[in-house]
Motif scaffolding. Structure first.
Motif, PDB file in Angstrom:
ATOM      1  N   ALA A   9       0.830  -1.210   0.000  1.00 26.21           N
ATOM      2  CA  ALA A   9       0.000   0.000   0.000  1.00 26.21           C
ATOM      3  C   ALA A   9       0.859   1.253   0.000  1.00 26.21           C
ATOM      4  CB  ALA A   9      -0.927  -0.011   1.210  1.00 26.21           C
ATOM      5  N   LEU A  10       1.941   1.260   0.769  1.00 22.74           N
ATOM      6  CA  LEU A  10       2.833   2.429   0.784  1.00 22.74           C
ATOM      7  C   LEU A  10       3.497   2.618  -0.571  1.00 22.74           C
ATOM      8  CD1 LEU A  10       4.525   2.012   4.299  1.00 22.74           C
ATOM      9  CD2 LEU A  10       2.640   3.546   3.671  1.00 22.74           C
ATOM     10  N   ALA A  11       3.887   1.524  -1.206  1.00 23.33           N
ATOM     11  CA  ALA A  11       4.524   1.620  -2.522  1.00 23.33           C
ATOM     12  C   ALA A  11       3.577   2.220  -3.552  1.00 23.33           C
ATOM     13  CB  ALA A  11       4.997   0.240  -2.971  1.00 23.33           C
ATOM     14  N   ASP A  12       2.276   1.922  -3.418  1.00 25.45           N
ATOM     15  CA  ASP A  12       1.293   2.507  -4.342  1.00 25.45           C
ATOM     16  C   ASP A  12       1.247   4.024  -4.217  1.00 25.45           C
ATOM     17  OD1 ASP A  12       0.589   0.056  -5.373  1.00 25.45           O
ATOM     18  OD2 ASP A  12      -1.172  -0.194  -4.080  1.00 25.45           O
ATOM     19  N   HIS A  13       1.727   4.543  -3.089  1.00 29.81           N
ATOM     20  CA  HIS A  13       1.771   6.000  -2.873  1.00 29.81           C
ATOM     21  C   HIS A  13       3.217   6.509  -2.882  1.00 29.81           C
ATOM     22  CE1 HIS A  13      -2.276   4.989  -1.439  1.00 29.81           C
ATOM     23  NE2 HIS A  13      -2.587   6.263  -1.618  1.00 29.81           N
ATOM     24  N   ASP A  14       4.074   5.748  -3.553  1.00 31.12           N
ATOM     25  CA  ASP A  14       5.488   6.143  -3.731  1.00 31.12           C
ATOM     26  C   ASP A  14       6.217   6.319  -2.404  1.00 31.12           C
ATOM     27  OD1 ASP A  14       5.240   6.187  -6.558  1.00 31.12           O
ATOM     28  OD2 ASP A  14       4.344   8.186  -6.442  1.00 31.12           O
ATOM     29  N   GLN A  15       5.877   5.488  -1.426  1.00 30.70           N
ATOM     30  CA  GLN A  15       6.559   5.507  -0.143  1.00 30.70           C
ATOM     31  C   GLN A  15       7.216   4.146   0.115  1.00 30.70           C
ATOM     32  OE1 GLN A  15       3.230   8.145   2.262  1.00 30.70           O
ATOM     33  NE2 GLN A  15       4.764   7.054   3.446  1.00 30.70           N
ATOM     34  N   GLU A  16       8.309   4.201   0.807  1.00 33.46           N
ATOM     35  CA  GLU A  16       8.992   2.973   1.196  1.00 33.46           C
ATOM     36  C   GLU A  16       8.883   2.783   2.713  1.00 33.46           C
ATOM     37  OE1 GLU A  16      13.008   3.018  -0.086  1.00 33.46           O
ATOM     38  OE2 GLU A  16      12.522   2.913  -2.232  1.00 33.46           O
ATOM     39  N   LEU A  17       9.073   1.535   3.120  1.00 32.80           N
ATOM     40  CA  LEU A  17       9.135   1.232   4.542  1.00 32.80           C
ATOM     41  C   LEU A  17      10.519   0.657   4.819  1.00 32.80           C
ATOM     42  CD1 LEU A  17       7.854   0.986   7.332  1.00 32.80           C
ATOM     43  CD2 LEU A  17       6.966  -1.258   6.640  1.00 32.80           C
ATOM     44  N   PRO A  18      11.481   1.520   5.193  1.00 32.33           N
ATOM     45  CA  PRO A  18      12.848   1.028   5.414  1.00 32.33           C
ATOM     46  C   PRO A  18      12.922   0.110   6.625  1.00 32.33           C
ATOM     47  CG  PRO A  18      12.652   3.321   6.070  1.00 32.33           C
ATOM     48  CD  PRO A  18      11.350   2.967   5.411  1.00 32.33           C
ATOM     49  N   GLU A  19      13.850  -0.814   6.586  1.00 30.56           N
ATOM     50  CA  GLU A  19      13.976  -1.817   7.638  1.00 30.56           C
ATOM     51  C   GLU A  19      14.265  -1.188   9.001  1.00 30.56           C
ATOM     52  OE1 GLU A  19      13.514  -5.688   8.854  1.00 30.56           O
ATOM     53  OE2 GLU A  19      13.252  -4.874   6.818  1.00 30.56           O
ATOM     54  N   HIS A  20      14.958  -0.046   9.022  1.00 26.15           N
ATOM     55  CA  HIS A  20      15.295   0.549  10.315  1.00 26.15           C
ATOM     56  C   HIS A  20      14.086   1.145  11.025  1.00 26.15           C
ATOM     57  CE1 HIS A  20      15.625   4.218   7.753  1.00 26.15           C
ATOM     58  NE2 HIS A  20      15.211   4.836   8.842  1.00 26.15           N
ATOM     59  N   ARG A  21      12.957   1.251  10.317  1.00 23.09           N
ATOM     60  CA  ARG A  21      11.724   1.725  10.954  1.00 23.09           C
ATOM     61  C   ARG A  21      10.796   0.576  11.351  1.00 23.09           C
ATOM     62  NH1 ARG A  21      10.090   7.091   7.375  1.00 23.09           N
ATOM     63  NH2 ARG A  21      11.754   8.436   8.190  1.00 23.09           N
ATOM     64  N   ILE A  22      11.326  -0.633  11.387  1.00 22.88           N
ATOM     65  CA  ILE A  22      10.566  -1.812  11.815  1.00 22.88           C
ATOM     66  C   ILE A  22      11.256  -2.412  13.034  1.00 22.88           C
ATOM     67  CG2 ILE A  22       9.705  -4.104  11.179  1.00 22.88           C
ATOM     68  CD1 ILE A  22       9.900  -3.239   8.243  1.00 22.88           C
ATOM     69  N   ARG A  23      10.478  -2.740  14.062  1.00 17.90           N
ATOM     70  CA  ARG A  23      10.997  -3.451  15.214  1.00 17.90           C
ATOM     71  C   ARG A  23      10.162  -4.723  15.409  1.00 17.90           C
ATOM     72  NH1 ARG A  23      14.312  -0.287  14.422  1.00 17.90           N
ATOM     73  NH2 ARG A  23      15.550   0.994  15.863  1.00 17.90           N
ATOM     74  N   TYR A  24      10.845  -5.855  15.487  1.00 15.94           N
ATOM     75  CA  TYR A  24      10.177  -7.143  15.682  1.00 15.94           C
ATOM     76  C   TYR A  24      10.115  -7.444  17.178  1.00 15.94           C
ATOM     77  CZ  TYR A  24      10.968  -7.622  10.690  1.00 15.94           C
ATOM     78  OH  TYR A  24      10.985  -7.412   9.336  1.00 15.94           O
ATOM     79  N   ALA A  25       8.963  -7.889  17.640  1.00 15.08           N
ATOM     80  CA  ALA A  25       8.772  -8.120  19.072  1.00 15.08           C
ATOM     81  C   ALA A  25       7.725  -9.209  19.260  1.00 15.08           C
ATOM     82  CB  ALA A  25       8.319  -6.822  19.754  1.00 15.08           C
ATOM     83  N   GLY A  26       7.542  -9.625  20.502  1.00 14.95           N
ATOM     84  CA  GLY A  26       6.484 -10.573  20.809  1.00 14.95           C
ATOM     85  C   GLY A  26       5.124  -9.937  20.593  1.00 14.95           C
ATOM     86  N   PHE A  27       4.141 -10.774  20.227  1.00 12.70           N
ATOM     87  CA  PHE A  27       2.785 -10.291  19.979  1.00 12.70           C
ATOM     88  C   PHE A  27       2.080 -10.018  21.312  1.00 12.70           C
ATOM     89  CE2 PHE A  27       2.062 -12.061  15.458  1.00 12.70           C
ATOM     90  CZ  PHE A  27       1.992 -10.778  14.918  1.00 12.70           C
ATOM     91  N   ASP A  28       2.640  -9.144  22.155  1.00 10.55           N
ATOM     92  CA  ASP A  28       2.035  -8.866  23.452  1.00 10.55           C
ATOM     93  C   ASP A  28       2.253  -7.398  23.823  1.00 10.55           C
ATOM     94  OD1 ASP A  28       4.721  -8.706  24.401  1.00 10.55           O
ATOM     95  OD2 ASP A  28       4.697 -10.828  24.924  1.00 10.55           O
ATOM     96  N   ARG A  29       1.669  -6.978  24.944  1.00 14.76           N
ATOM     97  CA  ARG A  29       1.719  -5.576  25.346  1.00 14.76           C
ATOM     98  C   ARG A  29       3.149  -5.116  25.609  1.00 14.76           C
ATOM     99  NH1 ARG A  29       2.342  -2.586  29.745  1.00 14.76           N
ATOM    100  NH2 ARG A  29       1.037  -0.735  30.117  1.00 14.76           N
ATOM    101  N   ASP A  30       3.907  -5.918  26.356  1.00 18.84           N
ATOM    102  CA  ASP A  30       5.275  -5.516  26.678  1.00 18.84           C
ATOM    103  C   ASP A  30       6.128  -5.420  25.421  1.00 18.84           C
ATOM    104  OD1 ASP A  30       4.597  -5.403  29.319  1.00 18.84           O
ATOM    105  OD2 ASP A  30       5.476  -7.342  29.842  1.00 18.84           O
TER     106      ASP A  30
END
Length: 338
Positions: free
Chosen positions: A208-229
């Motif tokens: 969806a971001l690419a359709d609007h000429d936007q990228e999602l760089p890897e440094h703006r992603i954080r992988y974590a457990g699927f929980d509140r903490d």
């Protein structure tokens, strides 16, 4: 405590005949013998062994369900749907928590197969692990060969009946909403890398971001457990690395609630300074402050449809049902600040 042999001796019949009467076998037994056996059961206050009954009956009454963690609200909602259909059809659920441990999942399949359950339902994401997938499919195929039924929720890798939430399509809705609101500096709180659900949702968001000429760089992603903490920790890491972010897109609602808590602790106004988005539309999402903008998946219906497929006699080809997603706008998201 009286045994089956005691009942048979008192009724003057063989243990096999007593077992047929007690377990409701379809094999014919004369009315006289039936009455003698039932009278012996009453006289001796005999209580049948539930496990032995299960093995003796051609109609299996238990359905095994393997979920990642039933305490996770996502799986609690799915379990509601599973339970609703199972109860209507007089079935009992045996729920197993794998805690996202593939080895434990394999062990549970073997355990449920040994208990001769009527069906096995696996609810939750698959794993990016080819060896595990091969082993799991082999165990499920062996179980199906004995007459068992299998249905999965949210997994691509099994070829049997499946109910699939539209994770990618829902993430595309989320991405388009981010762009509509003018957000370009977006941080993403993702789930564990090993889960296919994480990949599907990231793929849809990026598309969806690419359709609007936007990228999602890897440094703006954080992988974590699927929980509140996990959501709170990942949000803190994103803001520390890039304070100018205008939006946090969490790939499930529980992580989004963690993000809201972290922002509140840092006195960051939502959505005036940072907008927050979730995914799944758990019941609590409308009650947090501010109420959460999110992507709704029909979680209860996912469970209900999977149970219906699992208890159906089956079809010549595998059936795959895809349930759509919907964007729900609430107060946690607004236009990007200048």
């Amino acid at each position: 405590m009286a045994t089956l042999s005691d009942v048979a001796r008192r009724a003057g019949v063989s243990p096999a005949t007593a077992s047929r009467v007690i377990n409701g076998s379809s094999k014919p037994v004369t009315e006289e013998l039936r009455e003698r056996v039932l009278q012996a059961v009453a006289d001796l206050e005999y209580v049948p062994n539930a496990h032995a009954q299960l093995l003796a009956r051609s109609h299996r009454g238990v359905v095994g369900v393997i979920v990642h963690d039933v305490s996770d609200p996502y799986f609690s909602e799915i379990t509601r749907g599973l339970q609703r259909v199972a109860t209507d059809q007089g079935r009992l659920l045996m729920i197993c928590n794998s805690y996202r441990d593939p080895e434990r999942e394999l062990e549970y399949v073997e355990l449920l197969r040994g208990h001769q359950v009527a069906a096995i339902i696996l609810a939750g994401s698959g794993y990016h692990d080819a060896d595990f997938t091969r082993l799991l499919n082999g165990k499920l195929a062996a179980y199906e060969a004995t007459g068992g039924r299998v249905a999965v929720i949210g997994r691509h890798e099994h070829t049997g009946d499946a109910v699939m939430p539209d994770n990618r399509g829902g993430a595309e809705l989320l991405g388009r909403e981010l762009c509509r609101l003018g957000h370009e500096r977006i941080g993403v709180v993702a789930g564990p890398r090993v889960l296919t659900t994480t990949t599907d949702r990231l793929t849809g968001l990026r598309a969806a971001l690419a359709d609007h000429d936007q990228e999602l760089p890897e440094h703006r992603i954080r992988y974590a457990g699927f929980d509140r903490d996990g959501g709170a920790e990942a949000t803190a890491a994103l803001l520390d690395a890039e304070p100018g972010l205008t939006a946090i897109a969490a790939l499930n609602d529980t992580m989004a609630i963690g993000a809201l808590a972290l922002l509140r602790a840092r006195a960051v106004a939502v959505p005036q300074q940072v907008s927050v988005f979730g995914f799944d539309d758990l019941p609590i999402s409308r009650d947090v402050t501010p109420p959460l903008t999110t992507v709704r998946l029909p979680l209860v219906e996912l469970g209900a449809r999977a149970m219906a497929l699992a208890l159906d006699p089956g079809a010549a080809v595998a059936r795959v049902e895809k349930l759509s997603a919907e964007l729900i706008r609430r107060d946690s998201a607004g236009p990007a600040r200048p």
